[in-house]
Motif scaffolding. Structure first.
Motif, PDB file in Angstrom:
ATOM      1  N   VAL A  20       0.816  -1.356   0.082  1.00  0.00           N
ATOM      2  CA  VAL A  20       0.023   0.076  -0.058  1.00  0.00           C
ATOM      3  C   VAL A  20       0.813   1.250   0.060  1.00  0.00           C
ATOM      4  O   VAL A  20       0.385   2.274  -0.679  1.00  0.00           O
ATOM      5  N   VAL A  21       2.087   1.193   0.472  1.00  0.00           N
ATOM      6  CA  VAL A  21       3.131   2.180   0.599  1.00  0.00           C
ATOM      7  C   VAL A  21       3.688   2.670  -0.636  1.00  0.00           C
ATOM      8  O   VAL A  21       3.474   3.709  -1.154  1.00  0.00           O
ATOM      9  N   TYR A  22       3.926   1.493  -1.488  1.00  0.00           N
ATOM     10  CA  TYR A  22       4.380   1.564  -2.647  1.00  0.00           C
ATOM     11  C   TYR A  22       3.314   2.347  -3.718  1.00  0.00           C
ATOM     12  O   TYR A  22       3.378   3.195  -4.466  1.00  0.00           O
ATOM     13  N   GLY A  23       2.128   1.844  -3.368  1.00  0.00           N
ATOM     14  CA  GLY A  23       0.808   2.334  -4.326  1.00  0.00           C
ATOM     15  C   GLY A  23       0.566   3.561  -3.978  1.00  0.00           C
ATOM     16  O   GLY A  23       0.513   4.626  -4.860  1.00  0.00           O
ATOM     17  N   TRP A  24       0.639   4.164  -2.631  1.00  0.00           N
ATOM     18  CA  TRP A  24       0.486   5.573  -2.450  1.00  0.00           C
ATOM     19  C   TRP A  24       1.461   6.455  -2.832  1.00  0.00           C
ATOM     20  O   TRP A  24       1.195   7.592  -3.450  1.00  0.00           O
ATOM     21  N   ILE A  25       2.867   5.935  -2.636  1.00  0.00           N
ATOM     22  CA  ILE A  25       3.921   6.871  -3.196  1.00  0.00           C
ATOM     23  C   ILE A  25       3.623   7.108  -4.891  1.00  0.00           C
ATOM     24  O   ILE A  25       3.574   8.047  -5.372  1.00  0.00           O
ATOM     25  N   GLY A  26       3.317   5.997  -5.538  1.00  0.00           N
ATOM     26  CA  GLY A  26       3.116   6.035  -6.795  1.00  0.00           C
ATOM     27  C   GLY A  26       1.830   6.891  -7.089  1.00  0.00           C
ATOM     28  O   GLY A  26       2.078   7.693  -8.129  1.00  0.00           O
ATOM     29  N   LEU A  27       0.878   6.841  -6.273  1.00  0.00           N
ATOM     30  CA  LEU A  27      -0.226   7.831  -6.834  1.00  0.00           C
ATOM     31  C   LEU A  27      -0.155   9.272  -6.606  1.00  0.00           C
ATOM     32  O   LEU A  27      -0.575   9.907  -7.276  1.00  0.00           O
ATOM     33  N   THR A  28       0.868   9.579  -5.452  1.00  0.00           N
ATOM     34  CA  THR A  28       1.039  10.802  -5.198  1.00  0.00           C
ATOM     35  C   THR A  28       2.132  11.278  -5.955  1.00  0.00           C
ATOM     36  O   THR A  28       2.271  12.751  -6.115  1.00  0.00           O
ATOM     37  N   VAL A  29       3.223  10.811  -6.237  1.00  0.00           N
ATOM     38  CA  VAL A  29       4.385  11.238  -6.939  1.00  0.00           C
ATOM     39  C   VAL A  29       4.308  10.940  -8.342  1.00  0.00           C
ATOM     40  O   VAL A  29       4.459  11.744  -9.367  1.00  0.00           O
ATOM     41  N   LEU A  30       4.044   9.691  -8.550  1.00  0.00           N
ATOM     42  CA  LEU A  30       4.334   9.256 -10.155  1.00  0.00           C
ATOM     43  C   LEU A  30       3.096   9.553 -11.066  1.00  0.00           C
ATOM     44  O   LEU A  30       3.377  10.091 -12.175  1.00  0.00           O
ATOM     45  N   VAL A  31       1.808   9.212 -10.612  1.00  0.00           N
ATOM     46  CA  VAL A  31       0.769   9.562 -11.351  1.00  0.00           C
ATOM     47  C   VAL A  31       0.860  10.952 -11.805  1.00  0.00           C
ATOM     48  O   VAL A  31       0.524  11.320 -12.821  1.00  0.00           O
ATOM     49  N   PRO A  32       0.818  12.044 -10.896  1.00  0.00           N
ATOM     50  CA  PRO A  32       0.782  13.572 -11.418  1.00  0.00           C
ATOM     51  C   PRO A  32       2.172  13.898 -12.207  1.00  0.00           C
ATOM     52  O   PRO A  32       2.048  14.554 -13.050  1.00  0.00           O
ATOM     53  N   PHE A  33       3.140  13.092 -11.944  1.00  0.00           N
ATOM     54  CA  PHE A  33       4.600  13.270 -12.775  1.00  0.00           C
ATOM     55  C   PHE A  33       4.310  12.894 -14.137  1.00  0.00           C
ATOM     56  O   PHE A  33       4.586  13.706 -15.116  1.00  0.00           O
ATOM     57  N   ILE A  34       3.600  11.679 -14.127  1.00  0.00           N
ATOM     58  CA  ILE A  34       3.264  11.179 -15.722  1.00  0.00           C
ATOM     59  C   ILE A  34       2.163  12.176 -16.273  1.00  0.00           C
ATOM     60  O   ILE A  34       2.241  12.403 -17.556  1.00  0.00           O
ATOM     61  N   ARG A  35       1.208  12.649 -15.564  1.00  0.00           N
ATOM     62  CA  ARG A  35       0.299  13.398 -16.033  1.00  0.00           C
ATOM     63  C   ARG A  35       0.857  14.950 -16.413  1.00  0.00           C
ATOM     64  O   ARG A  35       0.514  15.111 -17.781  1.00  0.00           O
ATOM     65  N   ASP A  36       1.828  15.392 -15.707  1.00  0.00           N
ATOM     66  CA  ASP A  36       2.332  16.739 -16.193  1.00  0.00           C
ATOM     67  C   ASP A  36       3.584  16.618 -17.175  1.00  0.00           C
ATOM     68  O   ASP A  36       3.702  17.585 -17.946  1.00  0.00           O
TER      69      ASP A  36
END
Lengths: 301, 332
Positions: A126-142
């Motif tokens: 869940v920690v991996y997922g959370w970090i992915g959600l808050t860091v990776l997903v916005p990064f890919i979007r932007d």
């Protein structure tokens, strides 16, 4: 006599019981999945081909009536794609790390690198997922201007790659360490450089262990639900590119298992997907056994 | 030395076995105790997992009379939409009745209904009727208690500026036909659909009452497991639209609700029947339910708790106007 019972049979009995219990438990889970997972085909008369290759997923969600469609191709494709891509990302890094911590810097490797990698194993998904959600997903979007807000195959693959990394690295490092030092000595003796020793001798000799690590990592990635579910977007469509969202087997099971009517068509289809995951993981285990048997054969001579 | 080691091992294994079987043995001894007390204690035993039951035996005659004297254990599981309310109710109920113990879990409507029909919990929380999720025989044995109503609202990112959509526009958006906000009077921004899983009760309600039964375009939408995640997704994406229950919007200012055909999604509009996207939240008991479970349910639906229901964004079932109720019955 009493002493003998205590000394010999008691311990043996406990160990045998525990061992047998685990085997029975595994078999019971397998049988349970088999019974539940085949309901789609026996109770609701869907064909295996529909389940595996159709992308039409519209099962009925009530206890009795069937008649919907249970094509799970999108989920299967999503699982295969994210895991394959993750493997592509992670293998060079994991292999590099394993070689570095065993051959290049064995001392630091054992005292710093190995513990650091082991910490990775303990981080909950869940920690991996959370970090992915808050860091990776916005990064890919932007960065890539992904249309669906950054939820994508790419995000899921990267998260999975990070999660596979410690498994592959530690197993591969163990395999490299267990290459007899005589091999290295002999290679140095005939004038090899250090890189030649690593590249030509050590890695080929540790091949079967490295494959085992990769497959274990892949098995973990296939079974991972939570972290992937958080970043994959769970859109029921084949991804157009790696920036599009899709869905996978584990995430689809997790999102509908609690709410779907027990014993209904949708519920049964989810069980079939669980059975499929079970079979895939059995296939991986089988593969590991085949590889290690082959490795023993080669090394044994 | 050897002896000491052995002793340690024995102690350890005994401790392990004891801790593992603690749950099981508790209920067994409870059951044994309750058998002695069977004459006075017929309630509070439904789950068998109680720790309060042994205390309950003596005082149980007054179980159904007034507050403060209810004892026993109530277990509930199911709907995640109802979970916050059920938990708040459980807390308040236990404050008033120190001898009572109410344990509420989530798990989803399907799971709640299954567990209550199997007798695993006393109360099964559900967004939908039991008939929709269980087979007829299992559903027959359950009693429906409509504890409150829940109103679903379309939500968009607060920066979008769209405040009203017609039903046709809403259907067109959620079926994936309209893909840009400029086609429905908004800015030039791609529409990003955020939905819930197909088995979700929220989705079922929204489909029936907001989309006229039209199926959402799952192949163009992000799916989120719970309303909290949905809200988060809508908050962080300017073109996003989704739907949640009003209870999730009580303390949220980063998303904006959208009126449907000019009617704002509020409790008042739900009560007077002008806003159509609502449904009952159900608590199912097996047959009539245990006394403690009944007391808990009547506490939730009672007058003292109704202000709390509204404060949390749910609707009080008894306040529904006859027009509102009739509209839902005829079209369904």
């Amino acid at each position: 006599m009493k002493d003998k019972i205590r000394k010999e049979y008691l311990g043996r009995g406990i160990v045998t019981f525990c061992g047998a219990f685990i085997i029975i438990l595994t078999a019971a889970i397998g049988i349970f999945l088999l019974v539940q997972g085949t309901g789609t085909f026996t109770k609701f008369h869907h064909t295996l081909a529909e389940f595996l290759f159709s992308s039409r997923w519209a099962p009925q969600d009530n206890a009795t009536t069937g008649g919907g469609s249970v094509g799970a191709a999108v989920y299967i494709c999503g699982s295969l794609m994210t895991c394959g891509l993750a493997l592509l990302f992670v293998t060079p890094f994991a292999l590099g790390a394993a070689v570095f911590m065993t051959e290049i810097a064995p001392k630091a490797g054992r005292s710093i690198f190995q513990p650091a990698v082991e910490i990775f194993v303990g981080i909950p998904s869940v920690v991996y997922g959370w970090i992915g959600l808050t860091v990776l997903v916005p990064f890919i979007r932007d960065t890539f201007h992904a249309t669906m807000g950054g939820y994508s195959v790419l995000a899921a693959s990267i998260v999975l790659a990070v999660m596979m990394f410690p498994t592959i690295t530690t197993v591969a490092a163990d395999a490299i360490r267990s290459v007899p030092s005589a091999y290295r000595g002999a290679a140095y003796g005939i004038g090899s450089t250090r890189w030649q020793v690593i590249y030509r001798i050590v890695i080929p000799a540790a091949k079967s262990g490295i494959y085992t690590g990769i497959i274990l990592g892949l098995a973990r990635a296939f079974g991972e639900a939570l972290a992937v579910a958080m970043v994959i977007g769970k859109t029921r469509a084949f991804p157009k590119d790696i920036l599009s969202p899709t869905n996978n087997l584990t995430a689809a099971i997790a999102s509908d298992m609690g709410n779907s009517a027990s014993g209904g068509e949708q519920n049964m289809a989810l069980w079939s997907m669980a059975l499929l995951l079970f079979l895939i993981s059995m296939f991986f285990i089988l593969l590991i056994h085949l590889i290690s048997a082959k490795g023993k054969q080669e090394n044994g001579k | 030395m050897n002896m000491k080691k052995k002793l340690l091992a024995v102690i350890m294994s005994v401790a392990m076995i004891a801790s593992i079987s603690a749950c099981g043995s508790t209920s067994k001894s409870d059951a044994a105790q309750s058998q002695q007390a069977q004459t006075t204690d017929t309630t509070a035993q439904a789950s068998g997992s109680g720790t309060q039951t042994s205390q309950a035996a003596g005082t149980d005659t007054a179980a159904t009379t007034s507050t403060g004297s209810i004892s026993g254990t109530v277990t509930a599981a199911g709907s995640s939409a109802l979970l916050p309310l059920a938990q708040a109710a459980a807390e308040a109920f236990m404050n008033d009745n120190p001898d009572a113990s109410v344990v509420v879990n989530g798990g989803g409507s399907g799971e709640g209904l299954k567990q209550v029909s199997q007798g695993a919990v006393d109360i099964g929380d559900s967004d939908v009727t039991a008939e929709e999720k269980l087979d007829a025989d299992a559903a027959k044995g359950l009693t429906d208690h409509q504890v409150c109503t829940i109103t679903m609202a379309p939500v968009v990112n607060a920066s979008l500026g769209v405040t009203n959509l017609t039903t046709d526009q809403l259907v067109s958006i959620f079926t994936g036909k309209t893909t840009n906000w400029k086609d429905v009077g908004g800015p030039d921004e791609a529409i990003m659909l955020v939905t819930r899983p197909s088995s979700s009760g929220t989705r079922a309600l929204f489909k029936t009452w907001a989309l006229g039964g039209a199926e959402e375009a799952s192949n163009k939408a992000l799916e989120t497991d719970d309303s909290g995640t949905l809200l988060q997704t809508v908050e962080s994406n300017p073109g996003a639209i989704g739907y949640v229950a009003l209870s999730y919007l009580v303390n949220d200012s980063k998303v904006a609700t959208v009126s449907i055909d000019g009617v704002a999604p509020t409790l008042e509009n739900t009560y007077n029947g002008t806003y159509k996207v609502w449904g009952y939240e159900h608590m199912y008991t097996k047959d009539a339910g245990s006394d403690a479970a009944q007391a808990f349910i009547s506490y939730i639906t009672g007058d003292t708790f109704s202000s709390k229901i509204e404060a949390m964004g749910y609707g009080v079932a008894s306040k529904m106007s006859s027009e509102a109720v009739a509209a839902h019955q005829t079209t369904k």
